[in-house]
Structure formats: structure tokens, C-alpha cells
Design a protein around this motif. Structure first.
Motif, PDB file in Angstrom:
ATOM      1  N   LEU A  93       0.889  -1.322  -0.009  1.00  0.00           N
ATOM      2  CA  LEU A  93      -0.054   0.079   0.048  1.00  0.00           C
ATOM      3  C   LEU A  93       0.763   1.314   0.057  1.00  0.00           C
ATOM      4  CD1 LEU A  93      -3.006  -0.925   2.542  1.00  0.00           C
ATOM      5  CD2 LEU A  93      -3.097  -0.854   0.000  1.00  0.00           C
ATOM      6  N   ASP A  94       1.968   1.293   0.500  1.00  0.00           N
ATOM      7  CA  ASP A  94       2.583   2.394   0.598  1.00  0.00           C
ATOM      8  C   ASP A  94       2.972   3.366  -0.679  1.00  0.00           C
ATOM      9  OD1 ASP A  94       3.608   3.518   3.192  1.00  0.00           O
ATOM     10  OD2 ASP A  94       5.149   1.879   3.305  1.00  0.00           O
ATOM     11  N   PRO A  95       3.589   2.494  -1.752  1.00  0.00           N
ATOM     12  CA  PRO A  95       3.627   3.066  -2.937  1.00  0.00           C
ATOM     13  C   PRO A  95       2.388   3.498  -3.639  1.00  0.00           C
ATOM     14  CG  PRO A  95       4.399   0.845  -3.321  1.00  0.00           C
ATOM     15  CD  PRO A  95       4.140   1.141  -1.759  1.00  0.00           C
ATOM     16  N   LEU A  96       1.218   2.509  -3.246  1.00  0.00           N
ATOM     17  CA  LEU A  96       0.133   2.963  -4.240  1.00  0.00           C
ATOM     18  C   LEU A  96      -0.652   4.251  -3.576  1.00  0.00           C
ATOM     19  CD1 LEU A  96      -2.090   1.628  -5.738  1.00  0.00           C
ATOM     20  CD2 LEU A  96      -3.256   0.631  -3.850  1.00  0.00           C
ATOM     21  N   LEU A  97      -0.481   4.371  -2.228  1.00  0.00           N
ATOM     22  CA  LEU A  97      -1.247   5.554  -1.643  1.00  0.00           C
ATOM     23  C   LEU A  97      -0.371   6.795  -1.795  1.00  0.00           C
ATOM     24  CD1 LEU A  97      -2.523   3.948   1.671  1.00  0.00           C
ATOM     25  CD2 LEU A  97      -3.887   4.421  -0.380  1.00  0.00           C
ATOM     26  N   ILE A  98       1.078   6.627  -1.547  1.00  0.00           N
ATOM     27  CA  ILE A  98       2.040   7.628  -1.743  1.00  0.00           C
ATOM     28  C   ILE A  98       1.964   8.289  -3.136  1.00  0.00           C
ATOM     29  CG2 ILE A  98       4.395   8.656  -1.470  1.00  0.00           C
ATOM     30  CD1 ILE A  98       4.601   6.356   0.866  1.00  0.00           C
ATOM     31  N   TYR A  99       2.287   7.492  -4.132  1.00  0.00           N
ATOM     32  CA  TYR A  99       2.701   8.017  -5.452  1.00  0.00           C
ATOM     33  C   TYR A  99       1.460   7.763  -6.169  1.00  0.00           C
ATOM     34  CZ  TYR A  99       7.260   7.523  -3.723  1.00  0.00           C
ATOM     35  OH  TYR A  99       8.325   7.804  -2.796  1.00  0.00           O
ATOM     36  N   VAL A 100       0.812   6.843  -6.507  1.00  0.00           N
ATOM     37  CA  VAL A 100      -0.351   6.364  -7.482  1.00  0.00           C
ATOM     38  C   VAL A 100      -1.473   7.112  -7.205  1.00  0.00           C
ATOM     39  CG1 VAL A 100      -1.869   4.690  -8.438  1.00  0.00           C
ATOM     40  CG2 VAL A 100       0.428   4.099  -7.950  1.00  0.00           C
ATOM     41  N   LEU A 101      -2.178   7.387  -5.734  1.00  0.00           N
ATOM     42  CA  LEU A 101      -3.442   7.865  -5.468  1.00  0.00           C
ATOM     43  C   LEU A 101      -2.996   9.449  -4.869  1.00  0.00           C
ATOM     44  CD1 LEU A 101      -5.449   5.142  -3.604  1.00  0.00           C
ATOM     45  CD2 LEU A 101      -5.617   5.821  -5.968  1.00  0.00           C
ATOM     46  N   ASP A 102      -1.640   9.692  -4.829  1.00  0.00           N
ATOM     47  CA  ASP A 102      -1.185  11.090  -4.765  1.00  0.00           C
ATOM     48  C   ASP A 102      -1.368  11.341  -3.121  1.00  0.00           C
ATOM     49  OD1 ASP A 102       0.430  13.128  -5.136  1.00  0.00           O
ATOM     50  OD2 ASP A 102      -1.235  14.271  -6.059  1.00  0.00           O
ATOM     51  N   PHE A 103      -1.485  10.546  -2.237  1.00  0.00           N
ATOM     52  CA  PHE A 103      -1.654  11.100  -0.851  1.00  0.00           C
ATOM     53  C   PHE A 103      -0.519  11.742  -0.243  1.00  0.00           C
ATOM     54  CE2 PHE A 103      -5.569   8.341  -1.106  1.00  0.00           C
ATOM     55  CZ  PHE A 103      -6.455   8.950  -0.369  1.00  0.00           C
ATOM     56  N   GLY A 104       0.920  11.516  -0.891  1.00  0.00           N
ATOM     57  CA  GLY A 104       1.690  12.104  -0.270  1.00  0.00           C
ATOM     58  C   GLY A 104       2.166  11.481   1.181  1.00  0.00           C
TER      59      GLY A 104
END
Length: 360
Positions: free
Chosen positions: A78-89
Motif C-alpha cells: 500500500l505504501d507506493p500505491l497511496l503515496i504515489y499512485v493515489l497522490d496522498f503524499g
């Protein structure tokens, strides 16, 4: 569990002032973005630990390990998905942790409330047993205060580090310590198992078995710690590349490598502190472990205050010195407490023998 919600509400109102005190106004929004999910969803984070502890207590260590490994695996995905893909930073990192632990907490509820584990919680037949509560509280309450007060005492420590070295000083102080914590994992695991084994030995009134458990655990912890400390020292430059591989962070490489080499001295000391604390818990002297640990944190504040007037290097070596003092104190106190417990156990056995002989 009943204390969780007021504690969470209190921390929500104090989060921003605490973060400003630690690091000033710089990047305050980023720090708040990161901490909010942890505060709002602290319930599943805590319940995960409770379920894992219950599993270990009833001997299901593999299930407890799988629970933690599953949470880590979900977090990694989930880390790369939420940080980069969904742009939650930055908030995406903490959200990933919250979601992963929430998922495994649901599994814990499923196993325990569904009656699929040996222990089956039944709140309808809940009765208060003073002896059991006294045994639990004698260990649980000191440990609880220890876990609550340590983060509070870390706040002024970090403020002195920030005053001395700014953001770069905070990075150089904290990031290399991650490798120390990784090296301490075997000691945490060994001493956690030691508590169960030695507590059972004391329950059987078998001091020799308990002492053998302590002796074996200490030797194993120190051997592993020394090997890991030597390995990390040799590979320090390579390991720090994990944090300094980009052009923006390359300038910190030399300083962080220097700090990591200093921190290698701490690894055996941490094993001694961890061993002594666990030993005191098994002996039902957890209050001594709490006092020693909190005294260490107070010493950090005092030493860092004066060291921050000198240099960051003074802070690094102050950290090592206080850890050494804590290790010596914890080992001395645990050894003395073991002697007291053995004398008490021997006296109780002799009294029971005399009573039995007299009845004949």
C-alpha cells in the motif's frame, strides 16, 4: 481499552503544539498529515498488539508471527500505491500502516470472537479476581506508564537535537538508529520468549530452571548483538546508502555513516537493557524496570541539554554514555532482584516442607 478513546482525544488536541515544540513551524503541515491517521485510527493499531500478545501467551507464536508479517506485507504494497499512485503524499505512508493493521485486527477479532483459538473471550461470565488482577497489574501498570511517559520525555530530547543541528541534525541522529533497532529485534524476540518460560518455572517453584533460562537468554542475546554490531560497523557506508542514494541527500552520507558506527556500540547495551527489563517483569518487579527506563530518559534530557551547547558529536556520544549507564543499572538491579526472588522461593519451600513434616 476503555482508556484508549480519552487518550486519543487528548492527543488529537495536543498533536500540533507538540510537533511545533519539537521542530518549530517548518513543514508543520507535512508532519500533521503524517500523524493524523495514527491518532484517529489508534484503536486497530493497539488491538493488533493485543491479539498478537494473546496468541503468543497461548503458545500460538506462528499465528502471531503471521499476523505481524501480513500487516507488514500489506503495508509494503500500500505504501507506493497511496503515496504515489493515489497522490496522498506523506499521509499515504501513515494511512498504509493504519489500513494494514486494521486488516489484521479484523482477523484477530474473527479468530477470537469466533471461538477459533484456545482462549475464548466470554464477557457475560466476566468476574473480577483480585489475585489475578494483582498479578496482571504488578507487571502491566508499570509497563503501561513506561510506554506512555517515554514518548513524552523524548519531546524535549528532540527539541535539543533540533536546536543544535536543525533538520539535518535530526536526520543524522534518527535515521542510523533504525539499523540499531533492527539489530535489537533478536533480543526483543528472545527476551519475550524468556518471560513465558521463566514465569512458568517460577510458577513451578523451580529457581534453577528459571536461572538457566536467564543465563541462556543473556548469552544468546549478547552473542547475536556482538555479531550484528560488528557486521553493521563494517557495512556502515553501504547501509547508509539506503538513505543517501539521491543527489539531494548525498551530502549527509558521511555524517550518517559516522553516527551509525558510533551507534554500533549501543547494540550490546540495548540487549542488556532489554534482557534486564524482561527479567524484572518475569520476577514481578516491573516497577524497577520502569524506574530505570524513565531515569534513562531523564538522563538523556540532561545530557542532551549540555551536549547541544557543544556539537552534534557531543550528543551522539552522550547517547552512548547514557545507554551504557542504563545497561549497567538494569543488569545490577535485575541481578539483585533475582537473588531476592530465589531467597524468597527457597524460604517458602522450606516453610512448606516444615509444615508438611509437622502434620505427619
Amino acid at each position: 481499552r476503555s482508556t484508549l478513546f480519552p487518550y486519543t482525544t487528548l492527543f488529537r488536541s495536543l498533536a500540533e503544539p507538540i510537533l511545533r515544540f519539537i521542530g518549530g513551524d517548518a513543514d508543520i503541515e507535512y508532519r500533521l498529515d503524517y500523524v493524523r491517521p495514527f491518532v484517529l485510527f489508534s484503536y486497530p493499531l493497539i488491538m493488533h498488539g493485543i491479539f498478537a500478545g494473546l496468541m503468543r501467551a497461548e503458545g500460538a507464536a506462528k499465528k502471531a508471527m503471521m499476523l505481524s508479517a501480513t500487516a507488514a506485507g500489506i503495508n509494503i504494497v500500500l505504501d507506493p500505491l497511496l503515496i504515489y499512485v493515489l497522490d496522498f503524499g506523506l499521509m499515504g505512508s501513515s494511512l498504509a500502516t493504519v489500513v494494514s493493521f486494521s486488516a489484521t485486527t479484523c482477523v484477530g477479532f474473527y479468530l477470537y470472537l469466533g471461538g477459533r483459538m484456545y482462549v475464548r473471550p466470554d464477557f457475560k461470565r466476566l468476574r473480577f479476581d483480585r489475585e489475578q488482577l494483582a498479578d496482571i497489574f504488578s507487571v502491566g501498570i508499570p509497563h503501561m506508564f513506561e510506554l506512555i511517559l517515554i514518548p513524552v520525555l523524548v519531546i524535549p530530547q528532540n527539541s535539543f537535537i533540533y536546536d543544535c543541528g536543525g533538520s539535518n541534525g535530526m536526520i543524522a541522529y534518527n535515521y542510523p538508529y533504525q539499523f540499531v533497532m533492527m539489530a535489537a529485534i533478536p533480543s526483543f524476540a528472545i527476551t519475550a520468549a524468556m518471560i513465558s518460560v521463566t514465569s512458568a518455572a517460577w510458577g513451578q517453584n523451580d529457581p534453577s530452571k528459571a536461572r538457566e533460562g536467564y543465563r541462556f537468554s543473556l548469552k544468546l542475546c549478547l552473542c547475536i548483538a556482538l555479531v550484528l554490531a560488528a557486521t553493521i560497523f563494517v557495512l556502515a557506508d553501504l547501509l547508509i546508502d539506503v538513505f543517501t542514494h539521491t543527489e539531494e541527500t548525498r551530502y549527509l552520507h558521511e555524517e550518517m555513516s559516522h553516527v551509525l558506527k558510533i551507534y554500533c556500540l549501543i547494540i550490546p547495551m540495548m540487549s542488556c537493557v532489554c534482557f534486564g527489563s524482561s527479567m524484572l517483569q518475569s520476577l514481578k518487579f516491573a516497577q524497577y524496570a520502569m524506574v530505570t527506563t524513565l531515569s534513562r530518559e531523564v538522563l538523556f534530557i540532561v545530557f542532551f541539554y549540555f551536549a547541544s551547547r557543544v556539537s552534534m558529536d557531543a550528543i551522539y556520544w552522550s547517547f552512548v554514555l547514557v545507554q551504557l549507564l542504563a545497561a549497567v543499572a538494569m543488569m545490577a538491579i535485575s541481578r539483585k532482584s533475582l537473588k531476592r526472588r530465589v531467597e524468597r522461593s527457597t524460604g517458602a519451600s522450606a516453610s512448606a516442607f516444615r509444615t508438611s513434616a509437622g502434620s505427619r
